[in-house]
Structures are given as structure tokens and as C-alpha cells.
Design a protein around this motif. Structure first.
Motif, PDB file in Angstrom:
ATOM      1  N   VAL A 102     -36.890 -12.090   0.462  1.00 35.10           N
ATOM      2  CA  VAL A 102     -36.068 -12.165   1.672  1.00 35.10           C
ATOM      3  C   VAL A 102     -34.648 -11.719   1.355  1.00 35.10           C
ATOM      4  CG1 VAL A 102     -35.113 -13.692   3.447  1.00 35.10           C
ATOM      5  CG2 VAL A 102     -37.420 -14.114   2.541  1.00 35.10           C
ATOM      6  N   THR A 103     -34.129 -10.809   2.166  1.00 29.03           N
ATOM      7  CA  THR A 103     -32.710 -10.488   2.114  1.00 29.03           C
ATOM      8  C   THR A 103     -32.200 -10.327   3.540  1.00 29.03           C
ATOM      9  OG1 THR A 103     -31.031  -9.176   0.957  1.00 29.03           O
ATOM     10  CG2 THR A 103     -32.835  -7.951   1.991  1.00 29.03           C
ATOM     11  N   GLY A 104     -30.921 -10.005   3.671  1.00 26.25           N
ATOM     12  CA  GLY A 104     -30.273  -9.867   4.974  1.00 26.25           C
ATOM     13  C   GLY A 104     -28.824 -10.278   4.840  1.00 26.25           C
ATOM     14  N   THR A 105     -27.990  -9.807   5.745  1.00 27.77           N
ATOM     15  CA  THR A 105     -26.593 -10.215   5.707  1.00 27.77           C
ATOM     16  C   THR A 105     -26.472 -11.706   5.984  1.00 27.77           C
ATOM     17  OG1 THR A 105     -25.908  -8.009   6.433  1.00 27.77           O
ATOM     18  CG2 THR A 105     -24.296  -9.785   6.670  1.00 27.77           C
ATOM     19  N   ASN A 106     -27.282 -12.209   6.905  1.00 28.67           N
ATOM     20  CA  ASN A 106     -27.236 -13.627   7.261  1.00 28.67           C
ATOM     21  C   ASN A 106     -28.648 -14.174   7.449  1.00 28.67           C
ATOM     22  OD1 ASN A 106     -24.262 -14.025   7.598  1.00 28.67           O
ATOM     23  ND2 ASN A 106     -24.566 -12.419   9.123  1.00 28.67           N
ATOM     24  N   GLY A 107     -28.788 -15.469   7.211  1.00 25.57           N
ATOM     25  CA  GLY A 107     -30.055 -16.149   7.463  1.00 25.57           C
ATOM     26  C   GLY A 107     -30.999 -16.225   6.285  1.00 25.57           C
ATOM     27  N   LYS A 108     -30.595 -15.703   5.121  1.00 24.92           N
ATOM     28  CA  LYS A 108     -31.512 -15.652   3.976  1.00 24.92           C
ATOM     29  C   LYS A 108     -31.965 -17.043   3.536  1.00 24.92           C
ATOM     30  CE  LYS A 108     -28.537 -13.459   1.337  1.00 24.92           C
ATOM     31  NZ  LYS A 108     -27.460 -13.220   2.311  1.00 24.92           N
ATOM     32  N   THR A 109     -30.994 -17.932   3.335  1.00 28.73           N
ATOM     33  CA  THR A 109     -31.344 -19.246   2.801  1.00 28.73           C
ATOM     34  C   THR A 109     -32.204 -20.032   3.782  1.00 28.73           C
ATOM     35  OG1 THR A 109     -29.343 -19.309   1.437  1.00 28.73           O
ATOM     36  CG2 THR A 109     -30.409 -21.411   1.915  1.00 28.73           C
ATOM     37  N   THR A 110     -31.851 -19.986   5.064  1.00 30.72           N
ATOM     38  CA  THR A 110     -32.676 -20.670   6.067  1.00 30.72           C
ATOM     39  C   THR A 110     -34.100 -20.134   6.044  1.00 30.72           C
ATOM     40  OG1 THR A 110     -30.788 -21.124   7.500  1.00 30.72           O
ATOM     41  CG2 THR A 110     -32.957 -21.124   8.530  1.00 30.72           C
ATOM     42  N   THR A 111     -34.244 -18.817   6.019  1.00 30.10           N
ATOM     43  CA  THR A 111     -35.576 -18.222   6.067  1.00 30.10           C
ATOM     44  C   THR A 111     -36.388 -18.546   4.828  1.00 30.10           C
ATOM     45  OG1 THR A 111     -34.729 -16.411   7.437  1.00 30.10           O
ATOM     46  CG2 THR A 111     -36.827 -16.042   6.318  1.00 30.10           C
ATOM     47  N   VAL A 112     -35.776 -18.459   3.649  1.00 27.96           N
ATOM     48  CA  VAL A 112     -36.547 -18.665   2.425  1.00 27.96           C
ATOM     49  C   VAL A 112     -36.924 -20.134   2.252  1.00 27.96           C
ATOM     50  CG1 VAL A 112     -34.709 -19.067   0.703  1.00 27.96           C
ATOM     51  CG2 VAL A 112     -36.708 -17.721   0.089  1.00 27.96           C
ATOM     52  N   THR A 113     -36.068 -21.067   2.665  1.00 25.87           N
ATOM     53  CA  THR A 113     -36.441 -22.478   2.578  1.00 25.87           C
ATOM     54  C   THR A 113     -37.456 -22.849   3.661  1.00 25.87           C
ATOM     55  OG1 THR A 113     -34.393 -23.006   3.800  1.00 25.87           O
ATOM     56  CG2 THR A 113     -34.337 -23.252   1.422  1.00 25.87           C
TER      57      THR A 113
END
Length: 512
Positions: free
Chosen positions: A152-163
Motif C-alpha cells: 500500500v502506498t499513497g500520499t494519504n491514507g496509507k496507515t489507515t488502509t494497511v491496518t
């Protein structure tokens, strides 16, 4: 996009070029690492983990770090490396050039080191391979039976998505963990003696820049907006780094239908033959997409009957939990996480259970309290304009708390879009004048309170000013659009200060 394989660039999971190989065959943890001369650049958490992994395999390790006054924790790490016969060299002088007393076959760099850093630039000029710690982690996997990666990557939202993804995987009965840029070094998870069934891997643009041979089962770039341009040198290079998340993907590349740049990245990626492009959207999904139909999260990508039906993966109510509403970008993150899990073979019921069980990380649109009809929301993690814009779209009307270190970013588009939602604005931090100027241009009738104090206790004044501007039904939103280090140790400390100031004014009979 049609439901078809991305077959124009099939390549498998081989490394990109021999230039990145200090020795043939370094593709797994039991390969011949012995005697390899490796310089590890940076001794943070990930650098230390890399140095230990290499030293334990009898590589000759030199570890350099700019800090010449290490913390107690860093000193303990140095002792461990000394026991493993690694050569630790601290002080800025050791980071400016390759050592002249020892050969170097490979440099393993921590993600914070820029490509133009003198030592790394010298290595490149001399043809010495430079790997990131993520690249090393991939090559430290077991030769057989290694845990697959979902990236998962992206400018925003990475941590929310991966958790969120980890929650879904665990709900399906898999031993899974969220690792990478989220906190736990990937190499530690890769070498965990108990092993994992699958890893949910968060990758920053810095980490992707130095990656070469990673081959995930499925991958996603959530969104792209200008960020870290000082590190990458240009927006184009930043986009290229983000796009590398799709390289060598085996089953599915997920893209954001509302962000066409991510779809273009998929189209340009070198992938394993048969890999599919799968979109996610906040609207009704077309074939080979995930989306939302009448508040139901719907999958039209990973079912056999996708041309005329969809699988239900949950509802918006499952995402809301106890909150009165759910932000659009949070829904997008959930769809991305669900898509990655579905690409790995997780069933719809487990997706729903994982989404229901998930609770957002601290400081990410976190409900702090409701006082006299005013909601107070902590999104201190919104450290750039793109993240703040997504947060502001979730609420109306808003008393917005903003400011800090803008890192050279422009905020005009952010302010222009947010203006109709704003009840008032409270500004803090070093670059607050830039936001004030944008407000004067695009929201001249919105009241603005400028808090000049840069003491950490200034948050009490900030919250008091926001409360004075708010009316019942409003949301007081901390979404600074800026980094925190001008006033706080990090965005978490900033969010904690906000929550403390809010709760200090909470009456004894009012619920949180």
C-alpha cells in the motif's frame, strides 16, 4: 477500464538490472551473504534491523549515522552490533563519503536519506549498488514458503488502509501484521521465527524509490498529490516513486477511480503476466471494480458473476461504528483494503468482520468529545493540504484549526474548496500567515483567529478560540494541513494537546 489482464508488460519477479546485484543469487535469507562488504546508512529502527540481519549472516557490516550523541536506546543498539562484530561509526563526517579503509560492495540505506546525499551519490557514481531496507527485507525472505506481501502506498491514507487490511486478514484466520512505514520494520516481520501467513506492507515514496525486486500479490496507490518534493526533486519523480508500488504485482493492481493518475500508473507498470487492473470508487462500481451501492460496499471484481452481479462486503454502518458519520476518504480506504484482501482470496464475510472490528489509529479523524452540541475531531495526521482537504469534505459546517510547517506547499486550492464549509478558522504555527493570506483571497467573510504563541500550551488558547466561533451542530476540526515540528515533537503530540485542551473544558455531565 475493461476487465482484462495488464499483459503488455509481463516480466515476473526478477530484479530490474544486474547493476543492483553486488553478488549473484542474493534472493533469499539463506543465500551466500558471508563476506559481503555492506555499508548500512542510518541507524534508526530499520537501519539497525538491517545491520543485525546482515551481520548474523556473516556479512562485513559498517554502520554509519550522523548522530554522535546517541540516545540510551541507540547506545544499546550499538552494543548489540559490536557483539555481532559490526563496525559502528557515528558522526556527520562518516556520512559524507564512503570509507577509505574498507571496501564496499553494497549500500543499504534508511528511507530518510535522499539520493543526492553525498555518500549515496558517491556510491552511485562508483557503480556500487544501493538498496533500501525494504529491498533488503524482500531478499531476506525464506527461499520457500515465505509470507506473500500486499503493498500500500499513497500520499494519504496509507496507515489507515494497511491496518484495516491487517484487521481483515486476521478476521479470516490468517496470521497477519501491518508492517513497513506503519512502524514495525519489514525485515523484523520477515525474519520472525513464528512466521506470518501474509504481510500488509505500507510503503512510503522514499522506500519505493530504493526498491527493485519486490513482487507483491496485490498492490495499491490510494491517491497522489504533491508532497515530499524537496526529497524527490520534482513532482514527476515523486509520481515515479509512487508508481513503483505496482511493479511486479502478481494478481491485482488496485487504482482509485477518482484519481486518474493512479490508473495511469497501473497502465505504465511492469507486472506479472495475467495481473488485473481493479478500480475502487465511491460511486456505483463498473465491472472489475469495488464501490458503493445504496450504502453497501460492493465487489464486482473478485466474483465469477461480476458482469451481472456483485458481492456484499459490508455497509457504511459497519465503518461508522459509534461515530455519527463516516468520511468519504475513509470509505475509499476501506474499499482499497477490501480489494487487496479479496485479491488474496479472503471471503466477503471475513472482509465485513474485519471492517467491523477495525478502529482507526489515533489522530485520524478521531472523535474527541461532543460538548454543548459541538463535535471536536482530531485529524492531526492531516499533515498536508491533500489530507486536510479530504478531512474537511467530511464535515459541514466546520471551525477549522490549521497551521504549522507547510514545507513549501501551496494551500490556495485547499482554502478555495473548503471556503463554503467554514464557520471560522483558528491558525497556529510558523506558516499560519500563508493560510491567512489564502483565506483573505478566497474566504474573506470567514472569521479568522490568529494565535501567535508557539508554546505547546498554545493549544489551550486555540481550542478556546475555536469553541467561541462554533455553534451547536458544528465540528471543530484539527486538520492542520502542515507538519507539526515547529511546535510539537510530532503530529501525535499535537493531537494529544488538542484532545487535552478539549477535555479540559468539558463539563462534568457531558459525554465524550
Amino acid at each position: 477500464m475493461s476487465d482484462r489482464p495488464l499483459d503488455d508488460a509481463a516480466r515476473g519477479d526478477a530484479p530490474r538490472a544486474d547493476a543492483y546485484e553486488p553478488r549473484p543469487g542474493l534472493t533469499h535469507r539463506d543465500a551466500d551473504w558471508a563476506g559481503l562488504n555492506v555499508l548500512v546508512a542510518g541507524l534508526g529502527v530499520s537501519g539497525f534491523a538491517a545491520a543485525v540481519a546482515l551481520a548474523e549472516r556473516d556479512a562485513h557490516v559498517i554502520a554509519v549515522d550522523a548522530s554522535d550523541e546517541p540516545s540510551a536506546e541507540a547506545t544499546d543498539r550499538d552494543r548489540v552490533l559490536a557483539i555481532l562484530e559490526a563496525d559502528v561509526r557515528r558522526g556527520a563526517a562518516h556520512t559524507l563519503a564512503l570509507p577509505d579503509d574498507r571496501p564496499v560492495d553494497l549500500v543499504v540505506t534508511s528511507p530518510g536519506w535522499r539520493p543526492d546525499q553525498p555518500l549515496l551519490a558517491e556510491a552511485a557514481a562508483r557503480g556500487i549498488p544501493v538498496w533500501g531496507e525494504v529491498e533488503l527485507a524482500w531478499r531476506m525472505r525464506a527461499e520457500t514458503g515465505a509470507a506473500p506481501w500486499l503493498t500500500v502506498t499513497g500520499t494519504n491514507g496509507k496507515t489507515t488502509t494497511v491496518t484495516m487490511l491487517a484487521s481483515i486478514l486476521q478476521a479470516s484466520g490468517l496470521r497477519a501484521a501491518a508492517v513497513g512505514n506503519v512502524g514495525t520494520p519489514i525485515i523484523e516481520a520477515v525474519l520472525d521465527p513464528a512466521g506470518f501467513d501474509v504481510l500488509a506492507v505500507e510503503l512510503s515514496s522514499f522506500q519505493l524509490h530504493w526498491s527493485r525486486s519486490i513482487s507483491p500479490v496485490a498492490s495499491v496507490c490510494l491517491n497522489v498529490a504533491p508532497d515530499h518534493l524537496d526529497w524527490h526533486g520534482s513532482e514527476l519523480e515523486y509520481h515515479r516513486a509512487k508508481g513503483k508500488v505496482y511493479d511486479n504485482t502478481q494478481v491485482a493492481c488496485l487504482y482509485n477511480v477518482e484519481d486518474p493518475t493512479t490508473e495511469l500508473m497501473v497502465m505504465e507498470a511492469d507486472v506479472v503476466e495475467g495481473c488485473r487492473a481493479v478500480g475502487f470508487t465511491l460511486g456505483v462500481p463498473a465491472v472489475s471494480m469495488l464501490g458503493v451501492v445504496d450504502e453497501v460496499l460492493a465487489d464486482r471484481a473478485f466474483i465469477a458473476q461480476r458482469h451481472d452481479s456483485a458481492a456484499e462486503l459490508g455497509t457504511l454502518a459497519d465503518l461508522r461504528g459509534d461515530a455519527p458519520s463516516v468520511a468519504p476518504h475513509y470509505v475509499a480506504n476501506a474499499l482499497a483494503a477490501a480489494g487487496l484482501a479479496r485479491a488474496f482470496g479472503v471471503g466477503p464475510l471475513a472482509v465485513r468482520e474485519g471492517l467491523r472490528a477495525y478502529r482507526p489509529e489515533k489522530h485520524r479523524i478521531a472523535e474527541v468529545a461532543t460538548i454543548s452540541g459541538v463535535r471536536y475531531v482530531d485529524d492531526s495526521k492531516a499533515t498536508n493540504a491533500h489530507a486536510a482537504a479530504a478531512s474537511l469534505r467530511a464535515f459541514d459546517p466546520v471551525v477549522w484549526i490549521a497551521g504549522g510547517l507547510l514545507k513549501g506547499a501551496d494551500v490556495d486550492d485547499l482554502v478555495r474548496e473548503a471556503a463554503p464549509r467554514l464557520r471560522g478558522v483558528v491558525l497556529l504555527g510558523r506558516d499560519r500567515a500563508q493560510i491567512a493570506d489564502a483565506l483573505a483571497r478566497h474566504a474573506p467573510d470567514v472569521p479568522v483567529v490568529d494565535v501567535a504563541s508557539t508554546d505547546t500550551d498554545a493549544m489551550t488558547e486555540v481550542v478556546a478560540a475555536a469553541t467561541a466561533l462554533a455553534q451547536p451542530g458544528d465540528v471543530v476540526l484539527l486538520a492542520p494541513a502542515a507538519a507539526s515540528m515547529d511546535m510539537f515533537a510530532n503530529y501525535g503530540a499535537r493531537g494529544d494537546a488538542f484532545a487535552k485542551a478539549v477535555r479540559a473544558q468539558q463539563g462534568p455531565t457531558e459525554g465524550a
